[in-house]
Design a protein around this motif. Structure first.
Motif, short mmCIF file in Angstrom:
data_model
loop_
_atom_site.label_atom_id
_atom_site.label_comp_id
_atom_site.label_asym_id
_atom_site.label_seq_id
_atom_site.Cartn_x
_atom_site.Cartn_y
_atom_site.Cartn_z
N VAL A 162 -36.41 -22.18 5.74
CA VAL A 162 -35.66 -20.99 6.16
C VAL A 162 -35.96 -19.80 5.25
CG1 VAL A 162 -33.83 -22.36 7.20
CG2 VAL A 162 -33.52 -21.52 4.87
N MET A 163 -36.35 -20.08 4.02
CA MET A 163 -36.72 -18.99 3.11
C MET A 163 -37.72 -19.53 2.10
SD MET A 163 -35.08 -19.77 0.04
CE MET A 163 -34.86 -18.20 -0.78
N GLN A 164 -38.37 -18.61 1.43
CA GLN A 164 -39.35 -18.99 0.41
C GLN A 164 -39.19 -18.09 -0.79
OE1 GLN A 164 -43.38 -18.68 1.71
NE2 GLN A 164 -43.51 -20.85 2.13
N GLY A 165 -39.57 -18.60 -1.95
CA GLY A 165 -39.58 -17.77 -3.15
C GLY A 165 -38.21 -17.70 -3.81
N CYS A 166 -38.14 -17.01 -4.93
CA CYS A 166 -36.88 -16.95 -5.66
C CYS A 166 -36.84 -15.70 -6.52
CB CYS A 166 -36.73 -18.20 -6.53
SG CYS A 166 -35.15 -18.25 -7.36
N ASP A 167 -35.64 -15.08 -6.57
CA ASP A 167 -35.47 -13.87 -7.39
C ASP A 167 -34.63 -14.16 -8.63
OD1 ASP A 167 -36.80 -12.50 -5.46
OD2 ASP A 167 -35.04 -11.48 -4.62
N ASN A 168 -34.34 -15.41 -8.92
CA ASN A 168 -33.34 -15.70 -9.95
C ASN A 168 -33.86 -15.72 -11.38
OD1 ASN A 168 -31.00 -15.81 -8.40
ND2 ASN A 168 -31.64 -17.78 -7.57
N PHE A 169 -35.12 -16.06 -11.55
CA PHE A 169 -35.73 -16.07 -12.88
C PHE A 169 -34.91 -16.85 -13.90
CE2 PHE A 169 -37.82 -12.61 -10.73
CZ PHE A 169 -39.13 -12.76 -11.12
N CYS A 170 -34.55 -18.07 -13.57
CA CYS A 170 -33.97 -18.96 -14.59
C CYS A 170 -35.03 -19.06 -15.70
CB CYS A 170 -33.69 -20.33 -14.01
SG CYS A 170 -32.50 -20.24 -12.66
N SER A 171 -34.56 -19.05 -16.95
CA SER A 171 -35.52 -18.79 -18.04
C SER A 171 -36.56 -19.90 -18.21
CB SER A 171 -34.76 -18.57 -19.35
OG SER A 171 -34.09 -19.75 -19.72
N CYS A 173 -37.98 -21.61 -15.62
CA CYS A 173 -38.59 -21.96 -14.33
C CYS A 173 -39.77 -21.05 -13.99
CB CYS A 173 -37.52 -21.88 -13.24
SG CYS A 173 -38.16 -22.36 -11.63
N ILE A 174 -40.79 -21.67 -13.46
CA ILE A 174 -42.02 -20.95 -13.14
C ILE A 174 -42.06 -20.49 -11.67
CG2 ILE A 174 -43.37 -23.02 -12.49
CD1 ILE A 174 -44.71 -20.33 -14.83
N VAL A 175 -41.08 -20.99 -10.88
CA VAL A 175 -41.14 -20.76 -9.43
C VAL A 175 -41.28 -19.27 -9.04
CG1 VAL A 175 -39.74 -20.89 -7.30
CG2 VAL A 175 -40.13 -22.93 -8.67
N PRO A 176 -40.46 -18.35 -9.60
CA PRO A 176 -40.60 -16.96 -9.16
C PRO A 176 -42.01 -16.39 -9.41
CG PRO A 176 -38.56 -17.25 -10.36
CD PRO A 176 -39.35 -18.51 -10.56
N TYR A 177 -42.71 -16.95 -10.42
CA TYR A 177 -44.06 -16.45 -10.74
C TYR A 177 -45.12 -17.05 -9.82
CZ TYR A 177 -41.42 -15.35 -14.96
OH TYR A 177 -40.47 -14.90 -15.84
N VAL A 178 -44.91 -18.32 -9.41
CA VAL A 178 -45.96 -18.96 -8.60
C VAL A 178 -45.64 -19.00 -7.10
CG1 VAL A 178 -46.96 -20.37 -10.43
CG2 VAL A 178 -45.03 -21.27 -9.13
N ARG A 179 -44.36 -18.83 -6.75
CA ARG A 179 -43.98 -18.82 -5.33
C ARG A 179 -43.66 -17.41 -4.86
NH1 ARG A 179 -44.28 -23.18 -1.55
NH2 ARG A 179 -44.58 -25.00 -2.81
N GLY A 180 -43.43 -16.50 -5.81
CA GLY A 180 -43.17 -15.11 -5.43
C GLY A 180 -41.70 -14.85 -5.17
N ARG A 181 -41.44 -13.60 -4.77
CA ARG A 181 -40.06 -13.16 -4.53
C ARG A 181 -39.51 -13.77 -3.26
NH1 ARG A 181 -37.78 -9.45 -7.64
NH2 ARG A 181 -38.91 -9.15 -9.59
N GLU A 182 -38.17 -13.74 -3.23
CA GLU A 182 -37.46 -14.38 -2.12
C GLU A 182 -37.68 -13.64 -0.79
OE1 GLU A 182 -33.30 -15.04 -3.12
OE2 GLU A 182 -32.83 -14.27 -1.13
N ILE A 183 -38.05 -14.40 0.23
CA ILE A 183 -38.17 -13.82 1.57
C ILE A 183 -37.55 -14.79 2.57
CG2 ILE A 183 -39.76 -13.13 3.40
CD1 ILE A 183 -41.59 -11.95 1.45
#
Ligand code: SF4
Length: 449
Positions: A162-171, A173-183
């Motif tokens: 339903v969505m991809q990416g993440c804007d949370n930047f938990c300190s 976690c690499i996800v926002p850098y490798v999956r990009g911003r939330e869409i």
């Protein structure tokens, strides 16, 4: 064993190995669907393959090493069969890019987390001897059109992104850098996919995203996640809805209300706390306090008494004192997780937490992990025993591990095995629980529903 046994000349076989989270599992299913149109049939045996893809994850430590080991292992297959195509996708590919092609000269293609749609073209090029790397980010609406629906897997339960990416930047976690911003995907596209799955006989959908709770909040004219759940619940043929993963700070009252008034929404939620101490939560940049987390847990228990709560906990985060750690133990006692995924902290290069000084030795972290494991085993067993004698509605998903048994999931997500006729696979039955184990329940069939 081949997944498709129609072994014919000129048929091409794809072996795909998936690391990490359910998002990657779903991406791999989409890759299989896309490459079927290019003539590739999935095989479960790497030695049969004409194309080997590694769909990678960097969320936990040691991910790169695991991928490098697999690439070295597959080199011998490449030597034996020159036409074999070898590719790496997912988060390691996103992070390492064309360094991978330099480091592993026998590797043919690298594709990032936003480039799945290019795979047929990349594979076609590799068949002609081209080596390519595509890791460009697509951080606009275009990305929304790149979700080929998964086809052909005749399963009763399916993921729907339903969505991809993440804007949370938990300190950590690499996800926002490798999956990009939330869409967020368009709700109409999601509902079309759910209707299509219902038409194929799928009974349960698992709505998937890095943080499904914030679905739609940043997209104009789209419903929020609670309204999306209500719309999915209205799709005829779909009997069960689950979702993952949730962020506690975005767990709204409206979403919690769905557990009270949406009977198709299963009584299970994965709500990772990650730590029990406010000091550690702040250093993790999680955006909530222990009290705020517990407030959401109490509201969930009120909305759906007996709801099965699962979570993730990180042990040994930089600066975690014995007192902080004990707060994690006490949080576990208070929440009483049905199950918990426990991780020893290891720094992910490129994250803020990787810059924090580490004071705990590996041995100290492992010792704390053992204490968490022991506590969680006890709580899980107590919860599993609480089902003894109860009647549970079970969606029968397949044959059990023991001869004569069939197996499915209760509303809580618990696996239930019981003696029964495989003809019941695909139906809902009522099962009385007669024995409880650490990872499953044993039942006796009472009636079909
Ligand atoms: S919410 Fe935090 S842990 Fe989860 S994907 Fe986003 S940054 Fe990572």
């Amino acid at each position: 064993m081949r997944i498709n046994n129609d072994f014919a000349m000129n048929e091409k076989y794809l072996f795909i190995e998936t690391f990490g989270c359910q998002m990657n599992v779903n991406d791999s299913e989409r890759i299989v669907t896309m490459l079927a149109d290019s003539g590739y049939t999935q095989t479960a045996t790497a030695t049969d393959a004409d194309l080997i893809l590694l769909n990678t994850c960097t969320v936990r430590g040691g991910a790169e090493e695991k991928v490098y080991k697999r690439l070295s292992h597959f080199r011998s297959l490449k030597k034996a069969k020159n036409s074999l195509i070898l590719g790496v996708g997912g988060c390691v590919a996103q992070q390492e890019g064309d360094h991978l092609l330099l480091k592993f000269p026998w590797l043919d293609l690298v594709f990032g987390t936003h480039n799945l749609h290019l795979l047929p073209e990349l594979v076609q090029g590799a068949e002609k001897g081209e080596r390519r790397c595509e890791t460009a980010f697509i951080d606009n609406e275009e990305r929304l059109d790149l979700f080929p629906p998964v086809k052909g897997a005749s399963r009763l339960s399916r993921f729907v992104t339903v969505m991809q990416g993440c804007d949370n930047f938990c300190s950590y976690c690499i996800v926002p850098y490798v999956r990009g911003r939330e869409i967020s995907r368009r709700s109409e596209d999601i509902l079309d996919e759910v209707r299509q799955l219902a038409g194929e006989g799928v009974k349960e959908v698992v709505l998937l995203g890095q943080n499904v709770n914030s679905y739609g909040l940043k997209t104009a004219d789209e419903p929020d996640f609670s309204r999306l759940i209500r719309s999915v619940g209205a799709v005829e043929g779909i009997s069960r809805i689950r979702f993952t993963t949730s962020h506690p700070k975005d767990m709204s009252d409206e979403l919690i209300a769905c557990f009270a008034d949406q009977p198709k929404l299963c009584g299970q939620i994965h709500l990772p706390a990650q730590a029990g101490s406010d000091a550690v939560l702040a250093r993790m940049n999680r955006g909530y306090s222990r009290a705020a987390y517990l407030d959401r847990i109490h509201a969930l228990n009120k909305a759906r008494p007996g709801i099965a709560i699962t979570g993730d906990m990180i042990v040994g985060f930089p600066g975690e004192s014995e007192e902080d750690f004990e707060q994690t133990l006490s949080l576990m006692e208070e929440v009483r997780y049905a199950d918990l995924f426990l991780f020893v902290y290891s720094p992910r290069p490129g994250t803020k937490a990787a810059e924090l000084p580490e004071e705990l030795s590996r041995e100290q972290k492992v010792e704390r992990l053992e204490r968490l494991l022991g506590l969680q085993r006890r709580i899980t067993m107590e919860i599993n025993k609480s089902y003894l004698g109860t009647l549970q509605p079970v969606l029968v998903e397949g044959e059990g591990k023991r001869p004569g048994q069939i197996s499915g999931r209760a509303d809580s997500g618990r696996i239930v095995n019981f003696p029964g006729d495989p003809a019941l696979i695909g139906s809902f039955v009522m099962v009385r629980i007669v024995a409880a184990y650490q990872n499953s329940l044993l039942g006796e069939l009472q009636q079909s529903m």
